[in-house]
Scaffold this motif. Structure first.
Motif, PDB file in Angstrom:
ATOM      1  N   ALA A 175      -0.076   1.140  13.714  1.00 19.01           N
ATOM      2  CA  ALA A 175      -0.754   2.190  12.953  1.00 19.01           C
ATOM      3  C   ALA A 175      -1.777   1.545  12.029  1.00 19.01           C
ATOM      4  N   HIS A 176      -2.953   2.178  11.917  1.00 18.37           N
ATOM      5  CA  HIS A 176      -4.016   1.689  11.041  1.00 18.37           C
ATOM      6  C   HIS A 176      -4.325   2.760  10.013  1.00 18.37           C
ATOM      7  N   ALA A 177      -4.246   2.377   8.737  1.00 17.58           N
ATOM      8  CA  ALA A 177      -4.468   3.341   7.659  1.00 17.58           C
ATOM      9  C   ALA A 177      -5.920   3.810   7.637  1.00 17.58           C
ATOM     10  N   VAL A 178      -6.105   5.087   7.373  1.00 18.01           N
ATOM     11  CA  VAL A 178      -7.438   5.681   7.207  1.00 18.01           C
ATOM     12  C   VAL A 178      -7.656   6.116   5.761  1.00 18.01           C
ATOM     13  N   LEU A 179      -6.588   6.573   5.102  1.00 16.31           N
ATOM     14  CA  LEU A 179      -6.699   6.991   3.707  1.00 16.31           C
ATOM     15  C   LEU A 179      -6.926   5.774   2.817  1.00 16.31           C
ATOM     16  N   PRO A 180      -8.045   5.715   2.086  1.00 15.79           N
ATOM     17  CA  PRO A 180      -8.329   4.547   1.236  1.00 15.79           C
ATOM     18  C   PRO A 180      -7.206   4.309   0.229  1.00 15.79           C
ATOM     19  N   GLY A 181      -6.920   3.030  -0.005  1.00 14.97           N
ATOM     20  CA  GLY A 181      -5.910   2.661  -0.989  1.00 14.97           C
ATOM     21  C   GLY A 181      -4.487   2.726  -0.488  1.00 14.97           C
ATOM     22  N   SER A 182      -4.281   2.977   0.805  1.00 11.57           N
ATOM     23  CA  SER A 182      -2.923   3.060   1.341  1.00 11.57           C
ATOM     24  C   SER A 182      -2.241   1.703   1.285  1.00 11.57           C
ATOM     25  N   VAL A 183      -0.950   1.695   0.903  1.00 10.49           N
ATOM     26  CA  VAL A 183      -0.215   0.434   0.783  1.00 10.49           C
ATOM     27  C   VAL A 183       1.051   0.422   1.641  1.00 10.49           C
ATOM     28  N   THR A 184       1.545   1.596   2.043  1.00 12.83           N
ATOM     29  CA  THR A 184       2.749   1.632   2.880  1.00 12.83           C
ATOM     30  C   THR A 184       2.549   2.605   4.040  1.00 12.83           C
ATOM     31  N   LEU A 185       3.380   2.388   5.057  1.00 15.76           N
ATOM     32  CA  LEU A 185       3.406   3.283   6.225  1.00 15.76           C
ATOM     33  C   LEU A 185       4.819   3.834   6.356  1.00 15.76           C
ATOM     34  N   THR A 186       4.932   5.138   6.502  1.00 14.92           N
ATOM     35  CA  THR A 186       6.215   5.782   6.768  1.00 14.92           C
ATOM     36  C   THR A 186       6.151   6.363   8.165  1.00 14.92           C
ATOM     37  N   TYR A 187       7.099   5.949   9.027  1.00 13.41           N
ATOM     38  CA  TYR A 187       7.046   6.404  10.414  1.00 13.41           C
ATOM     39  C   TYR A 187       8.376   7.026  10.820  1.00 13.41           C
ATOM     40  N   ARG A 188       8.312   7.821  11.875  1.00 12.39           N
ATOM     41  CA  ARG A 188       9.513   8.463  12.423  1.00 12.39           C
ATOM     42  C   ARG A 188       9.401   8.473  13.942  1.00 12.39           C
ATOM     43  N   TRP A 189      10.492   8.048  14.606  1.00  8.45           N
ATOM     44  CA  TRP A 189      10.576   8.134  16.064  1.00  8.45           C
ATOM     45  C   TRP A 189      11.443   9.337  16.408  1.00  8.45           C
ATOM     46  N   ASN A 190      10.861  10.294  17.117  1.00  6.78           N
ATOM     47  CA  ASN A 190      11.555  11.544  17.446  1.00  6.78           C
ATOM     48  C   ASN A 190      12.183  12.139  16.184  1.00  6.78           C
ATOM     49  N   ASP A 191      13.484  12.390  16.210  1.00 10.16           N
ATOM     50  CA  ASP A 191      14.141  13.006  15.048  1.00 10.16           C
ATOM     51  C   ASP A 191      14.913  11.994  14.215  1.00 10.16           C
ATOM     52  N   ASP A 192      14.641  10.707  14.404  1.00  5.19           N
ATOM     53  CA  ASP A 192      15.306   9.689  13.595  1.00  5.19           C
ATOM     54  C   ASP A 192      14.875   9.809  12.134  1.00  5.19           C
ATOM     55  N   GLU A 193      15.645   9.194  11.252  1.00  6.93           N
ATOM     56  CA  GLU A 193      15.282   9.185   9.832  1.00  6.93           C
ATOM     57  C   GLU A 193      13.985   8.396   9.618  1.00  6.93           C
ATOM     58  N   PRO A 194      13.113   8.846   8.697  1.00  7.96           N
ATOM     59  CA  PRO A 194      11.864   8.118   8.437  1.00  7.96           C
ATOM     60  C   PRO A 194      12.136   6.707   7.898  1.00  7.96           C
ATOM     61  N   VAL A 195      11.255   5.785   8.234  1.00 11.06           N
ATOM     62  CA  VAL A 195      11.351   4.395   7.776  1.00 11.06           C
ATOM     63  C   VAL A 195      10.011   4.018   7.135  1.00 11.06           C
ATOM     64  N   THR A 196      10.051   3.372   5.978  1.00  7.31           N
ATOM     65  CA  THR A 196       8.833   2.973   5.272  1.00  7.31           C
ATOM     66  C   THR A 196       8.693   1.459   5.294  1.00  7.31           C
ATOM     67  N   VAL A 197       7.493   0.976   5.646  1.00 11.77           N
ATOM     68  CA  VAL A 197       7.205  -0.462   5.696  1.00 11.77           C
ATOM     69  C   VAL A 197       5.873  -0.708   5.000  1.00 11.77           C
ATOM     70  N   PRO A 198       5.670  -1.918   4.466  1.00  8.93           N
ATOM     71  CA  PRO A 198       4.377  -2.220   3.827  1.00  8.93           C
ATOM     72  C   PRO A 198       3.281  -2.412   4.862  1.00  8.93           C
ATOM     73  N   LEU A 199       2.067  -2.120   4.472  1.00  7.24           N
ATOM     74  CA  LEU A 199       0.902  -2.366   5.309  1.00  7.24           C
ATOM     75  C   LEU A 199       0.418  -3.796   5.123  1.00  7.24           C
ATOM     76  N   GLU A 200      -0.135  -4.353   6.183  1.00  3.80           N
ATOM     77  CA  GLU A 200      -0.743  -5.674   6.080  1.00  3.80           C
ATOM     78  C   GLU A 200      -2.053  -5.572   5.289  1.00  3.80           C
ATOM     79  N   ALA A 201      -2.641  -6.722   4.998  1.00  2.67           N
ATOM     80  CA  ALA A 201      -3.883  -6.739   4.221  1.00  2.67           C
ATOM     81  C   ALA A 201      -5.009  -5.991   4.926  1.00  2.67           C
ATOM     82  N   ASP A 202      -4.957  -5.936   6.257  1.00  2.00           N
ATOM     83  CA  ASP A 202      -6.000  -5.231   7.002  1.00  2.00           C
ATOM     84  C   ASP A 202      -5.707  -3.743   7.169  1.00  2.00           C
ATOM     85  N   GLY A 203      -4.651  -3.262   6.486  1.00  5.19           N
ATOM     86  CA  GLY A 203      -4.334  -1.832   6.546  1.00  5.19           C
ATOM     87  C   GLY A 203      -3.557  -1.422   7.770  1.00  5.19           C
TER      88      GLY A 203
END
Length: 474
Positions: free
Chosen positions: A204-232
């Protein structure tokens, strides 16, 4: 008669304004029966019989308006309704915001300006479903505020603004559309063909300026949050638990806590069910082999780690076989019925999990002998003799067999040309109106017996009439 010194019956631009009170007069014109007036706002008494009544209210919208009233006598009787059309001048405030279109969470500067001659002391405003707020007007009647859209699911919000007049009344609202880009991340699948039970990678590549984390969900699994790399970007791995469609969705969050919209991708997840192959009985619509002719069925798994396979051919032919070093296994099976046959297989893995069930269908030739019986009428009589001829279908024929109903089985040797003829008498005690079943089969040199074929004879006693035999040729 209805008149107003404040709101005259005239075309635009009109008089007064929304929130600007005006006086309206109802006049009975000397009709002594009139004691009051019923109007849009309720009932008002006349100052005397046949006199006048005065009401005062502030219009809530600009443009053409109608006021209606009817004269009322002491008994409550009403006259025909009269109408007064007047035009309310526009006095809603002006509103403009900059920037007009930007990312969600970006602050907008909005200017409010008065419109009309009535002095303005302040403004009441709200953005979308955000709480209502107030701001005082400057000496020139104008004001400036900042608003921030924060809901990525609402890209178009209405800013509603009312001016508070020096009289204390509010004008009708003016609106301005505030447009926001949700800034949902760009998502791609890095695994060409995701397979159930195997890891699948997504980026995933961030589009919203200033984004620092990514929250993702696979199907109906619980959401998981991970940090973004320096390149977003962020690369994550999920393991599909089921086959068919799968959805990977994600949003990003800025350091200030602003969420983007959801971005995502759908993928087709291949099942982890085992694959079945057979050289003797291929998976197609062609009839191959025959009843009793063995074939080898090979099991393999698209997912590593297979330790065994459980199979079921039906007809009681089921079991479990261990997987070899290469992850495959095989069983030998001789079909017991002709035409459509099937096998259902699951894989057990080293971690104890079991795959989805795989199915395999194959088609088996008929191998029972052909036959013809004489006589060939539609019914037979008790004691009547029946003669039948058998023609081979089964390869490596050794013998034929037949039986009447559930009676004893009889073996018949084939002649040099492979055919055989046998006869039997209809039992003398066979009841009239019953059926006599003839069962037929053959056996090859390996001792393999075919499926059964045969026919039924209708036994009928008709005194004074001759009986005829009946047979069915297959």
């Amino acid at each position: 008669m209805i008149t107003s010194p404040d709101y005259a019956t005239q075309a635009p631009p009109g008089t007064g304004g929304t929130g600007v009170p005006g006086t309206f007069v109802f006049d009975a014109k000397g009709d002594k029966d009139v004691t009051g007036f019923q109007w849009d706002g309720g009932y008002v008494a006349a100052d005397h019989r046949g006199g006048k009544a005065t009401v005062r209210f502030a219009p809530k919208s600009s443009g053409p308006e109608d006021l209606s009233a009817a004269a009322v006598d002491a008994a409550g009787n009403r006259s025909p309704t009269g109408y007064y059309r007047y035009w309310v001048a526009s006095n809603q405030p002006g509103v403009s915001c900059t920037p007009y279109d930007d990312f969600i969470g970006v602050e907008r500067t909005c200017a409010f300006t008065p419109y009309g001659a009535t002095p303005v002391t302040g403004y009441v405003y709200h953005l979308g479903n955000q709480p209502e707020q107030t701001v005082a007007a400057g000496p020139d009647g104008a004001a400036t505020v900042t608003v921030t859209p924060t809901d990525p699911n609402l890209p178009y919000l209405q800013l509603s603004v009312q001016a508070r007049l020096a009289t204390g009344y509010l004008t009708s609202p003016s609106t301005e559309t505030v447009v926001s880009e949700p800034g949902e991340p760009e998502v791609e699948s890095l695994t060409a063909n995701p397979t159930q039970s195997l890891p699948a990678r997504f980026r995933a590549h961030a589009v919203l300026p200033g984004s620092v984390t990514l929250t993702y969900r696979w199907n109906d699994d619980e959401p998981v949050t991970v940090p973004l790399e320096a390149d977003g970007t962020a690369t994550v791995t999920v393991t599909p638990k089921t086959s068919s469609w799968g959805s990977f969705n994600a949003y990003t969050t800025t350091a200030s806590g602003q969420n983007s919209g959801w971005g995502g991708v759908n993928v087709d997840v291949t099942s982890n069910k085992p694959k079945v192959t057979s050289a003797e009985y291929p998976d197609n619509s062609e009839m191959t082999g025959a009843v009793g002719v063995p074939g080898t069925f090979v099991f393999s798994s698209p997912v590593p780690g297979a330790v065994s396979y459980s199979y079921d051919f039906g007809n009681g032919s089921s079991g479990t076989v261990p997987a070899g070093p290469d992850g495959t296994a095989s069983v030998v099976f001789a079909p017991k019925v002709p035409y459509v046959n099937g096998i259902f297989v699951t894989t057990k893995f080293a971690d104890g999990t079991v795959s989805e069930q795989g199915g395999y269908w194959f088609y088996v030739n008929y191998s029972a002998p052909r036959f013809a019986c004489d006589p060939s009428g539609w019914s037979v009589s008790p004691g009547q003799h029946i003669q039948c001829t058998l023609t081979p279908v089964q390869a490596n024929l050794a013998s034929y067999g037949y039986a009447l109903g559930s009676g004893p089985e009889t073996t018949v040797a084939p002649g040099a040309d492979g055919t055989a003829t046998f006869g039997f008498d209809v039992p003398a005690d066979q009841p009239s109106g019953s059926y006599l079943q003839l069962r037929l089969w053959s056996t090859n040199t390996a001792g393999t017996r075919t499926e059964e074929t045969g026919t039924s004879f209708y036994v009928y006693v008709n005194t004074g009439l001759s009986a005829h035999g009946t047979s069915k040729t297959i």
